[in-house]
Write a protein that holds these residues in place. Structure first.
Motif, short mmCIF file in Angstrom:
data_model
loop_
_atom_site.label_atom_id
_atom_site.label_comp_id
_atom_site.label_asym_id
_atom_site.label_seq_id
_atom_site.Cartn_x
_atom_site.Cartn_y
_atom_site.Cartn_z
N VAL A 121 -19.25 -67.10 -1.80
CA VAL A 121 -18.74 -68.40 -1.71
C VAL A 121 -17.16 -67.91 -2.50
CG1 VAL A 121 -18.34 -70.91 -2.17
CG2 VAL A 121 -20.49 -69.81 -1.43
N VAL A 122 -15.99 -68.44 -1.84
CA VAL A 122 -14.99 -68.65 -2.26
C VAL A 122 -13.97 -70.00 -2.19
CG1 VAL A 122 -12.58 -67.37 -2.03
CG2 VAL A 122 -14.45 -66.05 -1.77
N ASN A 123 -13.74 -70.17 -3.28
CA ASN A 123 -13.16 -71.56 -3.50
C ASN A 123 -11.47 -71.30 -3.13
OD1 ASN A 123 -12.79 -74.34 -3.38
ND2 ASN A 123 -13.87 -74.61 -5.30
N THR A 124 -10.81 -72.36 -2.82
CA THR A 124 -9.23 -72.19 -2.49
C THR A 124 -8.70 -73.38 -3.72
OG1 THR A 124 -9.67 -71.65 -0.24
CG2 THR A 124 -7.41 -72.58 -1.01
N VAL A 139 -1.27 -70.54 -3.19
CA VAL A 139 -2.50 -70.63 -2.73
C VAL A 139 -3.49 -69.54 -3.53
CG1 VAL A 139 -4.13 -70.64 -0.94
CG2 VAL A 139 -2.13 -71.42 -0.75
N SER A 140 -4.56 -69.83 -4.22
CA SER A 140 -5.05 -68.83 -4.99
C SER A 140 -6.61 -69.14 -4.69
CB SER A 140 -4.77 -68.95 -6.40
OG SER A 140 -5.33 -70.22 -6.92
N PHE A 141 -7.24 -67.86 -5.01
CA PHE A 141 -8.91 -67.89 -4.54
C PHE A 141 -9.66 -67.66 -5.87
CE2 PHE A 141 -6.36 -66.95 -1.01
CZ PHE A 141 -6.55 -67.83 0.02
N GLU A 142 -10.83 -68.04 -5.70
CA GLU A 142 -11.78 -67.89 -6.84
C GLU A 142 -13.30 -67.63 -6.11
OE1 GLU A 142 -13.74 -69.65 -10.78
OE2 GLU A 142 -12.75 -71.02 -9.47
N ARG A 143 -13.68 -66.30 -6.53
CA ARG A 143 -14.99 -66.23 -5.96
C ARG A 143 -16.23 -66.79 -6.88
NH1 ARG A 143 -17.94 -60.49 -4.11
NH2 ARG A 143 -19.95 -61.21 -4.28
N LEU A 144 -17.01 -67.62 -6.35
CA LEU A 144 -18.03 -68.28 -7.19
C LEU A 144 -19.29 -67.50 -7.50
CD1 LEU A 144 -17.64 -71.83 -5.58
CD2 LEU A 144 -16.41 -70.89 -7.54
N PRO A 185 -15.65 -85.02 5.18
CA PRO A 185 -14.97 -86.28 4.77
C PRO A 185 -15.00 -86.58 3.33
CG PRO A 185 -15.45 -86.39 7.02
CD PRO A 185 -16.43 -85.12 6.28
N SER A 186 -14.20 -87.25 2.63
CA SER A 186 -14.42 -87.68 1.23
C SER A 186 -15.38 -87.05 0.58
CB SER A 186 -15.15 -89.25 1.60
OG SER A 186 -14.24 -90.14 2.55
N THR A 187 -14.98 -85.69 0.46
CA THR A 187 -15.73 -84.83 -0.59
C THR A 187 -14.81 -83.92 -1.34
OG1 THR A 187 -17.40 -84.82 1.13
CG2 THR A 187 -17.32 -83.11 -0.55
N ASN A 188 -14.99 -84.10 -2.63
CA ASN A 188 -14.03 -83.26 -3.52
C ASN A 188 -14.38 -81.65 -3.34
OD1 ASN A 188 -16.13 -83.10 -5.45
ND2 ASN A 188 -15.09 -84.77 -6.41
N ALA A 189 -13.48 -80.82 -4.26
CA ALA A 189 -13.73 -79.51 -4.24
C ALA A 189 -15.28 -79.13 -4.95
CB ALA A 189 -12.85 -79.14 -5.15
N HIS A 190 -15.56 -80.10 -5.94
CA HIS A 190 -16.81 -79.52 -6.72
C HIS A 190 -18.04 -79.85 -5.99
CE1 HIS A 190 -19.58 -79.22 -10.03
NE2 HIS A 190 -20.17 -80.45 -9.59
N ALA A 191 -18.02 -80.93 -5.08
CA ALA A 191 -19.14 -81.31 -4.12
C ALA A 191 -19.19 -80.37 -3.12
CB ALA A 191 -19.05 -82.58 -3.66
N ALA A 192 -17.93 -79.86 -2.34
CA ALA A 192 -18.03 -78.93 -1.40
C ALA A 192 -18.49 -77.49 -1.77
CB ALA A 192 -16.44 -78.72 -0.76
N SER A 193 -18.10 -77.16 -2.98
CA SER A 193 -18.56 -75.96 -3.38
C SER A 193 -20.05 -75.86 -3.66
CB SER A 193 -17.78 -75.32 -4.56
OG SER A 193 -16.18 -75.20 -4.65
#
Length: 361
Positions: A344-347, A356-361, A272-280
């Motif tokens: 790791v794949v971000n959405t 919806v698109s995806f990016e492999r980190l 919760p309360s976590t943005n995409a950058h922090a979650a990745s």
């Protein structure tokens, strides 16, 4: 579970002995105050000795059933003697009769309670019969003494009932909480199970929509888990699941973060309360930490066990539902598997375009 029940019962018996001993002491003191020391309270002294013996016996690891039987038997015996000794139905002791079946239930079970009820009726009948033929002792304490005695008995009855019901309520609450924990916990890993995950994710999705805050989800899958089971056995597979569970727990550092086993070799991390950058970043740390572990697919092989992780992070109204978050993370996870796993794949969700698109980190 059996050890826990046995430990709880031992604690109950020890507490009951302490409580009864306190009541006996108060009763003896009240007897000397009211009766000015006339007629030593023999029944109370007898019960006190029995309680001391039972206490020592239990603390030395003796049979709890035997100790409980001695306590119940002594209470019933002392009740009969004391009732005959102190005026029968003209005295205060008979009014303790309703408490004896309750003690039987507490120390044994419901069946013992009904047996105690029958015995209590039998003892009351004996007291009534003895009083009818004039075989009970008269009481020489006057109206004031009788008032004090009745007050003491009423107070003791209130104390016992409060303690008994309170103890029952406490144990019921503990059992309910334990049952709830078991119903929401994965047996092998100790993490939240799928039911708990679904409930938590729904609550967090609703909260994030209301507060327009971020909610992130990481779906984790152990790569080639079947290969590990087939080559090293199911025990090795279980050990791997436990290691992954501990690893994920290490990165769920806040009290609001929830880690669960979604099913099979899949895990979920709710942030919760976590943005995409922090979650990745968290997902990449999890992947890196797993790579440093010594888990291998074959005992003599060089291939380390790896993870594929799908990450989704949405804010406010973009969170259509908890199922939508799972769907996005699941698609990201399988995108990573198609691209070679161990990644790791971000959405990225375009709510307006519905894409919806995806990016492999």
């Amino acid at each position: 579970m059996d050890n826990t029940i046995e430990r709880d019962r031992k604690q109950l018996i020890e507490n009951l002995i302490s409580l009864l001993a306190t009541i006996v002491v108060v009763g003896v003191v009240a007897k000397f105050v009211v009766a000015k020391g006339v007629n030593a309270p023999v029944p109370a002294i007898f019960l006190a000795l029995i309680l001391i013996m039972c206490s020592r016996y239990v603390r030395k690891g003796g049979s709890l059933d035997l100790a409980a039987g001695f306590i119940i038997g002594s209470v019933y015996t002392v009740f009969l003697v004391a009732a005959l000794y102190i005026g029968g139905f003209k005295g205060p002791i008979v009014y303790l009769a309703p408490l004896m079946p309750i003690l039987s239930i507490l120390l044994f079970d419901r069946k013992a309670g009904w047996i105690g009820f029958t015995v209590s009726l039998l003892l009351l009948s004996i007291v009534a019969s003895f009083q009818y033929v004039g075989w009970t002792n008269s009481i020489f304490i006057g109206e004031t003494g009788l008032l004090i005695s009745n007050y003491c008995v009423a107070a003791i009855s209130c104390l016992l009932v409060t303690w008994i019901v309170g103890d029952y309520a406490r144990r019921s609450k503990e059992h309910s909480e334990a049952h709830l924990r078991n119903a929401e916990t994965d047996f092998l890993t100790g993490l939240a199970n799928r039911r708990k995950i679904s409930d938590t994710l729904k609550q967090e999705a609703d909260r994030a929509r209301r507060s327009n805050s971020y909610l992130s989800l990481i779906l984790v899958d152990i790569d080639y888990f079947k290969r590990l089971n087939d080559s090293s056995g199911h025990q090795a597979g279980d050990r791997c699941l436990i290691v992954v569970a501990e690893l994920l727990n290490h990165f769920a550092m806040r009290s609001i973060d929830v880690v669960g086993r979604y099913g099979g070799d899949e895990f979920v991390v709710i942030l919760p309360s976590t943005n995409a950058h922090a979650a990745s970043e968290i997902a990449e740390k999890i992947s890196g930490e797993m790579a440093s572990r010594s888990l291998r697919y074959e005992a003599d092989g060089s291939d380390r066990v790896s993870l594929s992780l799908g990450v989704v992070s949405l804010q406010g109204e973009a969170i259509e539902s908890a199922d939508f978050l799972i769907k996005c993370a699941d698609e990201a996870l399988y995108y990573g598997k198609d691209k070679g796993r161990n990644c790791v794949v971000n959405t990225f969700v375009d709510a307006q375009a519905g894409q919806v698109s995806f990016e492999r980190l």
